[in-house]
Design an enzyme around this catalytic site. Structure first.
Site, PDB file in Angstrom:
ATOM      1  N   THR A  84       0.865  -1.172   0.000  1.00 63.30           N
ATOM      2  CA  THR A  84       0.000   0.000   0.000  1.00 63.30           C
ATOM      3  C   THR A  84       0.911   1.235   0.000  1.00 63.30           C
ATOM      4  O   THR A  84       0.894   2.038   0.923  1.00 63.30           O
ATOM      5  CB  THR A  84      -0.971  -0.070   1.194  1.00 63.30           C
ATOM      6  OG1 THR A  84      -1.557  -1.379   1.208  1.00 63.30           O
ATOM      7  CG2 THR A  84      -2.081   0.956   1.081  1.00 63.30           C
ATOM      8  N   HIS A  85       1.757   1.287  -1.012  1.00 64.74           N
ATOM      9  CA  HIS A  85       2.752   2.349  -1.124  1.00 64.74           C
ATOM     10  C   HIS A  85       2.522   3.124  -2.423  1.00 64.74           C
ATOM     11  O   HIS A  85       3.421   3.293  -3.231  1.00 64.74           O
ATOM     12  CB  HIS A  85       4.168   1.753  -1.087  1.00 64.74           C
ATOM     13  CG  HIS A  85       4.485   1.035   0.205  1.00 64.74           C
ATOM     14  ND1 HIS A  85       5.627   0.287   0.382  1.00 64.74           N
ATOM     15  CD2 HIS A  85       3.815   0.962   1.380  1.00 64.74           C
ATOM     16  CE1 HIS A  85       5.627  -0.217   1.606  1.00 64.74           C
ATOM     17  NE2 HIS A  85       4.543   0.175   2.229  1.00 64.74           N
TER      18      HIS A  85
END
Lengths: 587, 213
Positions: free
Chosen positions: A515-516
């Site tokens: 989740t970057h």
């Protein structure tokens, strides 16, 4: 629908995640009246993440309501602008948060700073290798801020989040045991490094034979119980191993709920309104001054919240989408290569090498945060890229983050995906494997961007955000070359079987990666090529700040949370020390 | 405490199909029970009868296009509808070609059909070819390895197979310096704790009982 109008406040902050909670705390403490709008629900972490229910892999891996409810809003996705974008109907490649505390409630706590090179990667690449070294259509940019400027704020954030680690560069002095490639830090970490794990020690020993410099991963899952500068106590991590995707049953994971909210929520200048989804930033007739925001409240009513200062501090996607929906800034156009909003969307590459053993067991379920060992010898520009044909790098790490079995049952290459042979391999190797992860940066590219989808709408009838993204040859080459180095280390360790999966082919939104997600409202020194200045202040609307991963002009290999937190601290100071004294453009 | 499987969504014929199919995906052998004995079919039924079965938290607005594999799930059918339709079509195919529904075929023939599903060569009328297999293998592994509170992983057979302890004890740090020594314990589930069948320490974490090797 009748519009409800609230009374004017000093500041409205959109989003209560890592950035929003820090900005609210700092500005409320400075005497400003702050309203914080969060589209997610309120949560009591002590009740919700308690034992034994916190240890439910199926719920947090697949179905928890701390993740975004995609039935109301999602993103659409395509690999290139010649494809039709389709909605991400199920959560996959990343896990968006929708709750007070945001995505950070389920972060893995790996707390690396970005390298000094990351902030000036364009000019440093040209300086060392010449302009021809840049990949075709690469749109990487300098950040308009240096590591040295941000260092005090990394320090502030690390102390707020109780990061445990070992300094490798203390005020310019290289220290044994730490990461010698890190930028100079002004203080030691607030907590000691996590103890070595068995897998980590095997990896570290092998890397030393190549002359690399292993160091313990810095983590924000407490290595000792800790009281932070807001006088909040965080418990010691007991290595229960349900970390990333999960809330922590011990309160050992630093996040907005544990490190900020218990103090902030009692502050007299602060009001949190959960379940309030901001749909627009309002401008005055000049178009250069924000007058507040409109949101849909929990009961479906549209509410106007006027404010002197507007701070967007939500996730990368929402920051970008709100600017596009509000008509602030010029939308990026990849054909003409003009405009800035939505430009330079980026991600991270995640290759790995998995080692299978006959004679070693690792008890992989005992883990905490991202405890483990890394080398930075192939990160950023820490190695000579001459003739390699790519820019950027990866950190190479072994992490003991726990191993709940739905997603942690790798089998050696050649094993069928089901049947007796699969079952026997899972049974044998669950406890006899670990992975060397090659987590790489992602340079921005002209064809990778965010805009509004022309077809698909959210539950309010507003256009979804459209992501156009694919790996480029730069990322594939980088991941492949560094994976070879990881394979060399793996062979030195002497596993019986190896599998390597570098980043290759097309980016897929299906399997979980990280989740970057970053970019879209990027910071920079030039208003023609960036959306916000070095203080994350909109070039177009000076009483609007846009804070978060959306500001990254491209992505480092390192996890983004510490840099997001440091930028929030930096912006809070810029507002307090500069903006409030003389409102207007800070640059 | 054992749960009596009472199916909420699947028909009896569909349960027979799933019991046969998941037994091929994770068979029973001398190392332990497989997915059928783990009540994976019941787990799948519970999931289908819940919000996931109708994709309650998924984006469900059209237009519906199949897209590229890297764009993920794009069927306009919900998981409930996909299971129902796929099982009907597979059983129809088996009856037409072999005179029997899938559940009554021999293991070799069943494996052959599963391989066709996996390879995408089994042609459905209403769903993309490999979509059903992807759902089935994913749900089977979920049902085999998730907490028994969801109805599968009966008697924690999935966890016993691999040596996963389930809910952690609070004293893992006591084992931090151990190198190459397997930590084998009687696994503890959330269901066990809720049943009161496990002793808890003062912090509310289970006390693990070490298994003799």
């Amino acid at each position: 629908m009748a519009l409800i109008k609230q009374k004017n406040v000093d500041v409205v902050v959109v989003g209560c995640g890592v950035s929003g909670s820090i900005l609210c705390m700092e500005l409320a403490a400075a005497g400003l009246r702050v309203v914080n709008l969060e589209r997610g629900r309120m949560i009591d972490g002590m009740r919700e993440f308690s034992s034994p229910h916190a240890f439910d892999e199926f719920k947090y891996e697949r179905h928890s309501d701390i993740f975004q409810n995609l039935s109301r809003e999602t993103v659409t996705f395509r690999n290139s602008s010649s494809d039709a974008a389709l909605p991400m109907r199920e959560m996959g490649s990343f896990k968006l948060g929708e709750v007070v505390g945001g995505t950070a409630l389920h972060w893995g706590t790996h707390s690396r700073r970005f390298l000094p090179w990351d902030f000036e990667s364009l000019s440093k690449t040209i300086e060392r290798y010449g302009p021809d070294a840049l990949p075709q259509d690469c749109s990487m940019q300098d950040w308009g801020i240096t590591y040295e400027e941000l260092e005090p704020y990394y320090d502030q954030f690390e102390h707020l989040y109780g990061v445990g680690g070992k300094a490798g560069n203390l005020n310019g002095e290289i220290r044994p045991g730490g990461n010698p490639f890190e930028g100079a830090r002004s203080r030691e970490y607030p907590n000691p490094p996590a103890p070595m794990t068995y897998a980590g020690s095997i990896f570290a020993e092998a890397t030393r034979k190549f002359g690399y410099t292993p160091h313990v991963n810095p983590v924000a899952s407490m290595t000792e119980s800790y009281v932070n500068p807001y006088r909040l106590m965080l418990g010691k991590c007991m290595r229960g191993g349900f970390c990333s995707s999960h809330g922590c049953a011990n309160g050992a994971k630093a996040n907005p709920l544990t490190a900020v909210m218990p103090v902030l929520s009692k502050h007299k200048n602060y009001e949190l309104r959960p379940l309030c989804n901001v749909i627009r930033i309002n401008l005055d007739s000049s178009g250069k001054c924000a007058t507040g925001v409109n949101y849909i409240d929990a009961r479906g009513r549209e509410v106007e919240q006027p404010a002197d200062l507007v701070i967007l501090a939500s996730y990368t996607f929402n920051n970008t989408r709100l600017l596009l929906l509000s008509g602030i800034g010029k939308p990026y156009d990849p054909i003409a290569n003009t405009g800035v909003i939505g430009k330079n969307y980026s991600y991270q590459t995640g290759g790995k090498v998995t080692l299978f053993f006959e004679d070693k067991v690792f008890n992989p379920f005992m883990g905490g945060g991202a405890r483990g060992v890394s080398i930075d010898d192939f990160n950023g520009d820490n190695f000579d890229h001459s003739g390699l044909g790519f820019v950027g790098g990866a950190y190479v790490a072994v992490s003991s983050s726990g191993a709940p079995p739905i997603k942690n049952t790798p089998v050696p290459p050649g094993t069928p995906g089901w049947g007796l042979e699969w079952k026997r391999a899972v049974s044998k190797y669950y406890n006899r494997n670990f992975s060397i992860r090659v987590t790489g940066g992602c340079q921005s590219h002209r064809g990778n961007y965010l805009d509004l989808d022309p077809t698909y709408k959210d539950a309010n009838g507003l256009p979804l955000l459209r992501m156009t993204f694919d790996w480029t040859e730069n990322e594939r080459r980088m991941s492949s070359w560094i994976s070879e180095k990881a394979l060399d280390i793996a062979r030195e360790i002497g596993a019986s079987k190896l599998s390597a999966s570098p980043t290759r082919g097309h980016y897929s939104i299906v399997p979980y990666q990280s989740t970057h997600n970053v970019g879209g409202v990027i910071m920079g020194a030039d208003s023609m090529t960036s959306a916000v200045n070095k203080y994350l202040q909109s070039w177009d609307v000076s009483n609007l700040f846009v804070v978060g991963g959306s500001a990254f002009p491209q992505n480092s290999a390192n996890p983004p949370t510490n840099t997001i937190g440091a930028l929030a601290c930096w912006v809070a100071d810029a507002i307090k020390d500069q903006y409030l004294r003389r409102p207007g453009p800070l640059v | 405490m054992s749960v009596v499987p009472c199916y909420r969504y699947l028909t009896e014929a569909e349960v027979r199909f799933l019991n046969a199919a998941v037994e091929r995906l994770i068979p029973s052998d001398e190392s332990g029970a497989g997915a059928k004995e783990a009540n994976v079919a019941y787990f799948i039924d519970q999931q289908l009868a819940g919000s996931w079965g109708v994709h309650g938290r998924c984006y469900r607005q059209g237009p519906w296009r199949e897209g590229k594999p890297q764009q993920g799930y794009q069927s306009r059918l919900t998981p409930q509808e996909i299971y129902r339709e796929a099982i009907r079509e597979i059983d129809q195919h088996c009856t037409g070609r072999h005179g029997k529904v899938f559940a009554h075929l021999g293991a070799d023939l069943q494996d052959e059909i599963i391989r066709e599903l996996e390879a995408g060569t089994f042609e459905f009328q209403s769903i993309p070819s490999s979509l059903f297999f992807e759902l089935l293998i994913r749900n089977t592994q979920e049902g085999f390895f998730s907490d028994p509170m969801y109805g599968g992983n009966k008697d924690k057979v999935g966890w016993r197979l691999i040596g996963f302890p389930g809910v952690p004890a609070s004293n893992y740090d006591d084992h931090i310096d151990e190198r190459n020594i397997p930590y084998r314990v009687e696994p503890v589930s959330i269901l066990d704790i809720k049943n009161g069948s496990v002793e808890l320490d003062s912090q509310g974490y289970p006390k693990h009982v070490l298994l003799k090797s």
